[in-house]
Design a protein around this motif. Structure first.
Motif, PDB file in Angstrom:
ATOM      1  N   THR A  52       0.743  -1.257  -0.055  1.00 11.52           N
ATOM      2  CA  THR A  52       0.036   0.041  -0.096  1.00 11.52           C
ATOM      3  C   THR A  52       0.931   1.442   0.121  1.00 11.52           C
ATOM      4  O   THR A  52       2.120   1.081   0.335  1.00 11.52           O
ATOM      5  N   SER A  53       0.124   2.343  -0.594  1.00  9.87           N
ATOM      6  CA  SER A  53       0.977   3.765  -0.424  1.00  9.87           C
ATOM      7  C   SER A  53      -0.153   4.648   0.029  1.00  9.87           C
ATOM      8  O   SER A  53      -1.128   4.656  -0.387  1.00  9.87           O
ATOM      9  N   ASN A  54       0.130   5.338   1.223  1.00  8.00           N
ATOM     10  CA  ASN A  54      -0.580   6.075   1.842  1.00  8.00           C
ATOM     11  C   ASN A  54      -1.868   5.535   2.156  1.00  8.00           C
ATOM     12  O   ASN A  54      -3.048   6.127   2.046  1.00  8.00           O
ATOM     13  N   GLY A  55      -1.830   4.276   2.569  1.00 11.73           N
ATOM     14  CA  GLY A  55      -2.901   3.725   3.192  1.00 11.73           C
ATOM     15  C   GLY A  55      -3.937   2.936   1.899  1.00 11.73           C
ATOM     16  O   GLY A  55      -4.777   2.277   2.159  1.00 11.73           O
ATOM     17  N   GLN A  56      -3.366   3.239   0.621  1.00  8.39           N
ATOM     18  CA  GLN A  56      -4.318   2.806  -0.499  1.00  8.39           C
ATOM     19  C   GLN A  56      -3.345   1.691  -1.278  1.00  8.39           C
ATOM     20  O   GLN A  56      -2.223   1.655  -1.467  1.00  8.39           O
ATOM     21  N   PRO A  57      -4.182   0.358  -1.397  1.00 11.33           N
ATOM     22  CA  PRO A  57      -3.247  -0.622  -2.389  1.00 11.33           C
ATOM     23  C   PRO A  57      -2.780   0.101  -3.838  1.00 11.33           C
ATOM     24  O   PRO A  57      -3.492   0.895  -4.458  1.00 11.33           O
ATOM     25  N   VAL A  58      -1.485  -0.146  -4.027  1.00 11.47           N
ATOM     26  CA  VAL A  58      -1.023   0.338  -5.324  1.00 11.47           C
ATOM     27  C   VAL A  58      -1.431  -0.509  -6.693  1.00 11.47           C
ATOM     28  O   VAL A  58      -1.446  -0.039  -7.686  1.00 11.47           O
ATOM     29  N   LYS A  59      -2.000  -1.740  -6.477  1.00 11.15           N
ATOM     30  CA  LYS A  59      -2.714  -2.571  -7.351  1.00 11.15           C
ATOM     31  C   LYS A  59      -4.132  -2.941  -7.177  1.00 11.15           C
ATOM     32  O   LYS A  59      -4.577  -3.006  -6.027  1.00 11.15           O
ATOM     33  N   THR A  60      -5.007  -2.886  -8.170  1.00 12.51           N
ATOM     34  CA  THR A  60      -6.215  -3.085  -8.031  1.00 12.51           C
ATOM     35  C   THR A  60      -6.341  -4.672  -8.081  1.00 12.51           C
ATOM     36  O   THR A  60      -5.602  -5.483  -8.444  1.00 12.51           O
ATOM     37  N   ALA A  61      -7.607  -5.263  -7.789  1.00  8.83           N
ATOM     38  CA  ALA A  61      -7.918  -6.594  -7.862  1.00  8.83           C
ATOM     39  C   ALA A  61      -7.713  -7.301  -9.161  1.00  8.83           C
ATOM     40  O   ALA A  61      -7.444  -8.334  -9.377  1.00  8.83           O
ATOM     41  N   SER A  62      -8.213  -6.312 -10.159  1.00 17.48           N
ATOM     42  CA  SER A  62      -8.148  -6.818 -11.603  1.00 17.48           C
ATOM     43  C   SER A  62      -6.805  -7.023 -12.204  1.00 17.48           C
ATOM     44  O   SER A  62      -6.171  -8.119 -12.802  1.00 17.48           O
ATOM     45  N   GLU A  63      -5.793  -6.124 -11.668  1.00 17.04           N
ATOM     46  CA  GLU A  63      -4.388  -6.073 -12.067  1.00 17.04           C
ATOM     47  C   GLU A  63      -3.941  -7.531 -11.296  1.00 17.04           C
ATOM     48  O   GLU A  63      -2.914  -8.321 -11.741  1.00 17.04           O
ATOM     49  N   ILE A  64      -4.035  -7.768 -10.025  1.00 17.75           N
ATOM     50  CA  ILE A  64      -3.678  -8.830  -9.299  1.00 17.75           C
ATOM     51  C   ILE A  64      -4.213 -10.308 -10.097  1.00 17.75           C
ATOM     52  O   ILE A  64      -3.402 -11.025 -10.226  1.00 17.75           O
ATOM     53  N   THR A  65      -5.462 -10.188 -10.288  1.00 16.66           N
ATOM     54  CA  THR A  65      -6.195 -11.459 -10.863  1.00 16.66           C
ATOM     55  C   THR A  65      -5.383 -11.563 -12.182  1.00 16.66           C
ATOM     56  O   THR A  65      -5.067 -12.919 -12.629  1.00 16.66           O
ATOM     57  N   GLN A  66      -5.194 -10.594 -13.095  1.00 17.45           N
ATOM     58  CA  GLN A  66      -4.524 -10.993 -14.335  1.00 17.45           C
ATOM     59  C   GLN A  66      -3.166 -11.392 -13.959  1.00 17.45           C
ATOM     60  O   GLN A  66      -2.627 -12.510 -14.675  1.00 17.45           O
ATOM     61  N   HIS A  67      -2.330 -10.990 -12.975  1.00 18.23           N
ATOM     62  CA  HIS A  67      -0.737 -11.476 -12.785  1.00 18.23           C
ATOM     63  C   HIS A  67      -0.939 -12.952 -12.464  1.00 18.23           C
ATOM     64  O   HIS A  67      -0.257 -13.767 -12.810  1.00 18.23           O
ATOM     65  N   ASN A  68      -1.978 -13.123 -11.393  1.00 12.55           N
ATOM     66  CA  ASN A  68      -1.991 -14.570 -10.840  1.00 12.55           C
ATOM     67  C   ASN A  68      -2.337 -15.665 -11.939  1.00 12.55           C
ATOM     68  O   ASN A  68      -1.839 -16.619 -11.914  1.00 12.55           O
ATOM     69  N   VAL A  69      -3.512 -15.137 -12.786  1.00 13.67           N
ATOM     70  CA  VAL A  69      -3.773 -16.219 -13.786  1.00 13.67           C
ATOM     71  C   VAL A  69      -2.696 -16.440 -14.859  1.00 13.67           C
ATOM     72  O   VAL A  69      -2.466 -17.739 -15.216  1.00 13.67           O
ATOM     73  N   THR A  70      -2.029 -15.387 -15.286  1.00 19.97           N
ATOM     74  CA  THR A  70      -0.816 -15.416 -16.120  1.00 19.97           C
ATOM     75  C   THR A  70       0.100 -16.458 -15.559  1.00 19.97           C
ATOM     76  O   THR A  70       0.648 -17.347 -16.186  1.00 19.97           O
ATOM     77  N   GLU A  71       0.703 -16.357 -14.379  1.00 21.09           N
ATOM     78  CA  GLU A  71       1.511 -17.065 -13.617  1.00 21.09           C
ATOM     79  C   GLU A  71       0.876 -18.528 -13.345  1.00 21.09           C
ATOM     80  O   GLU A  71       1.832 -19.494 -13.628  1.00 21.09           O
ATOM     81  N   LEU A  72      -0.257 -18.707 -13.154  1.00 18.16           N
ATOM     82  CA  LEU A  72      -0.900 -20.168 -13.141  1.00 18.16           C
ATOM     83  C   LEU A  72      -0.773 -20.815 -14.438  1.00 18.16           C
ATOM     84  O   LEU A  72      -0.208 -21.825 -14.434  1.00 18.16           O
ATOM     85  N   PHE A  73      -0.896 -19.938 -15.455  1.00 15.53           N
ATOM     86  CA  PHE A  73      -0.936 -20.866 -16.868  1.00 15.53           C
ATOM     87  C   PHE A  73       0.608 -21.174 -17.379  1.00 15.53           C
ATOM     88  O   PHE A  73       0.999 -22.130 -17.763  1.00 15.53           O
ATOM     89  N   ARG A  74       1.527 -20.149 -17.010  1.00 16.70           N
ATOM     90  CA  ARG A  74       2.912 -20.319 -17.292  1.00 16.70           C
ATOM     91  C   ARG A  74       3.526 -21.643 -16.403  1.00 16.70           C
ATOM     92  O   ARG A  74       4.124 -22.648 -16.925  1.00 16.70           O
TER      93      ARG A  74
END
Length: 605
Positions: free
Chosen positions: A297-319
């Motif tokens: 987080t930065s200033n109490g707010q997450p720097v990544k959204t759930a959509s961005e985290i989901t895309q990263h996680n799914v890409t790594e899963l497939f890889r």
């Protein structure tokens, strides 16, 4: 009319995505017994897992992606869902996840997965992919030999012939056998569903979305979900906007579900959207990550959204799955000292018949077989001593809780958790004392001396073998008395008899919202949503598990369509007729004839 808090209507009656983060099932299962491994030194150790209501395959994908970190092991996943559309989505998702990297790149596969899995509207290119894959699968389902040759990781043999016919009908609908957007007007269906859910709060829906996100989901651990992506999904059904918003306009037919309704004494078919409109698909892959920098987080707010985290996680899963299944890994599996390897794939997914949860223990190959049993929050009512008999002594049980259901209050979540523990104990399980406390899952293990009761001897005498030779394809009789041909044109009911939403989004047979379990319908105050959704049987919402509906309160739709069979809401689990026994569904299960292939989507009057 304002939807009362705690009604559970937002979950819907069928699940299309998970309401908990993905698990590595190897980490949840008992370790391989060294003595057993020594006794079978010429064979690869196997993990047999039974999954009830896993819905989107996230746990299987996570397990396969982490398999390289564990000793060599073969996986047998037995999947039991409450509707055939969920089975079809499993097949489509894994066909995409296991696609040849030379035919479809990693980024394209991950983006296609996110859109067809979690978006109500698709880009034309993704819609074309769905049509092509559905057409291919519709030709493979009726031919088991070709299916096993082209998809060696898949087994549909446990399904009944009528279920295979209905599954083929689902794929025919997805492939565009019925032309035109009016067949499944997703935007109109979504808006109508939202209007019935919010009632008089519809004009203040942005404020309702803010409250549900900040005061509920954020407080329960999903702080990375951003208000803009959550509002967009609540308004349009588009959770993952990977391109310009104008590119998303083709209805996602994989989110359609069908139901037979009674109209003027006759059964008519209807299709619509009756899934989640409250929580969203962000929880399954978007609130946890192996790379902790994504959650900073930065200033109490997450720097990544759930959509961005989901895309990263799914890409790594497939890889990781592609690397694990690569030529080197397959060669290692083939060179293992197991002379009669049944397939070249190191895992197999077996899809069980929709109504088999209470009959598995009658087959010798399932009795005491599974090292792991996973049960979703909407299928807890199926957990019984009979189902527990299929788990090996010392095997583990993982039950999903209703933590991320925004319609549930904290006291209802606690009541559901307590009821789940009672049902698990009655089924022959005991809590894991050393397990880390979790608000998302409850973990148990099978007692070694647990039995099914005094009727064990009778059950043993009735055991039948599992392997039944499949009859030739000509023997399959696709004509079922109560099945309606999927491509048959249907005329919608009259406007003065059936509310528009009943025709657009009927409930599914196997799932009920968690709140239906906890709070019974009120006699003198029936919301429009109650009039369109009969109680579900194969999947129960958390509230149905806790407090079953009262006999003298009948919703209008109950008079039009019989209750569904195998799903109950979490509140039904909490207060069932007997405290020490899971509620029986025998009285609620409709006959086989009520199983209906998805039919044409019908526009409201």
């Amino acid at each position: 009319m304002t939807t009362p808090a705690g009604s559970g209507a937002g979950l819907g009656s069928v699940s299309w995505w998970g309401l908990s983060p993905a698990l590595d099932l190897q980490a949840e299962s008992p370790p391989v017994d060294p003595e057993s491994q020594a006794a079978t030194e010429h064979k690869i150790p196997e993990l047999d897992a039974l999954l009830l209501g896993s819905v989107d395959g996230r746990h299987v994908l996570r397990t396969l992606s982490r398999a390289a970190l564990w000793p060599l092991r073969r996986f047998n996943f037995y999947v039991l869902e409450n509707n055939l559309e969920a089975v079809a989505r499993h097949m489509l998702i894994f066909s995409l996840a296991l696609e040849d990297p030379e035919k479809m790149g990693l980024q394209e596969r991950s983006e296609t997965f996110l859109e067809l899995w979690g978006n109500a509207l698709l880009r034309p290119s993704v819609a074309a992919f769905v049509r092509d894959q559905a057409s291919r699968l519709s030709h493979l389902v009726p031919e088991p030999d070709r299916l096993e040759e082209q998809l060696p990781w898949l087994s549909l043999r446990p399904l009944k012939f009528r279920e295979r016919d209905a599954l083929e009908a689902v794929f025919r609908f997805w492939s565009g056998g019925e032309k035109g957007p009016e067949v499944f007007p997703m935007s109109r269906l979504w808006d109508s569903r939202l209007r019935h859910y919010l009632g008089s709060r519809y004009d203040a829906r942005r404020g309702v979305a803010d409250w549900d996100l900040r005061m509920k989901l954020h407080d329960r651990g999903a702080q990375v979900i951003h208000i803009q992506e959550f509002r967009r999904w609540r308004d349009t059904g588009v959770a993952f906007e990977l391109r310009d918003s104008s590119a998303y306009h083709v209805p996602n037919r994989t989110l359609a579900s069908g139901r037979l309704l009674s109209h003027r004494g006759e059964r008519v078919a209807a299709r619509g959207y009756w899934g989640d409109i409250a929580t969203g698909p962000f929880v399954a892959f978007g609130i946890e990550a192996d790379d902790q920098s994504l959650l900073r987080t930065s200033n109490g707010q997450p720097v990544k959204t759930a959509s961005e985290i989901t895309q990263h996680n799914v890409t790594e899963l497939f890889r990781e799955v592609a690397a694990w299944r690569g030529p080197r890994a397959i060669q290692e599996y083939l060179e293992s000292p197991e002379p009669d390897a049944p397939t070249r794939e190191p895992f197999t997914m077996h899809f069980l018949s929709l109504e088999s949860s209470q009959t598995l223990h009658h087959k010798t190959c399932y009795k005491g077989r599974f090292q792991l049993l996973y049960v979703s929050c909407g299928m807890v009512h199926l957990l019984s001593p009979e189902l527990g008999a299929c788990v090996a002594p010392g095997g583990n049980l993982v039950v999903e809780l209703a933590r991320y259901l925004v319609d549930l209050r904290p006291k209802e979540l606690k009541a559901f958790s307590d009821r789940v523990e009672e049902i698990a104990r009655a089924a022959g399980f005991a809590p894991h004392t050393g397990a880390t406390p979790s608000e998302t899952f409850l973990r148990f293990y099978k007692l070694g001396n647990s039995t099914m009761g005094s009727g064990d001897s009778a059950v043993e005498s009735a055991l039948v073998p599992c392997k039944v030779p499949a009859p030739p394809l000509e023997a399959i009789n696709p004509l079922q008395a109560d099945l309606v041909p999927p491509l048959e044109a249907m005329s919608p009911p009259q406007a003065d008899l059936v509310p528009p939403l009943e025709v657009m989004s009927p409930p599914q047979a196997d799932q009920a919202s968690p709140l239906e379990v906890m709070s019974p319908p009120q006699a003198d105050h029936t919301s429009p949503l109650e009039a369109t959704s009969p109680p579900q049987a194969d999947q129960a919402s958390p509230l149905e598990v806790m407090s079953p509906p009262q006999a003298d309160h009948t919703s209008p739709l109950e008079a039009m369509s019989p209750p569904q069979a195998d799903q109950a809401s979490p509140l039904e689990v909490i207060s069932s007729p007997q405290a020490d026994q899971a509620p029986s569904l025998e009285a609620k299960s409709p006959p086989q004839a009520d199983l209906v292939p998805p039919l044409e989507a019908m526009s409201p009057p």
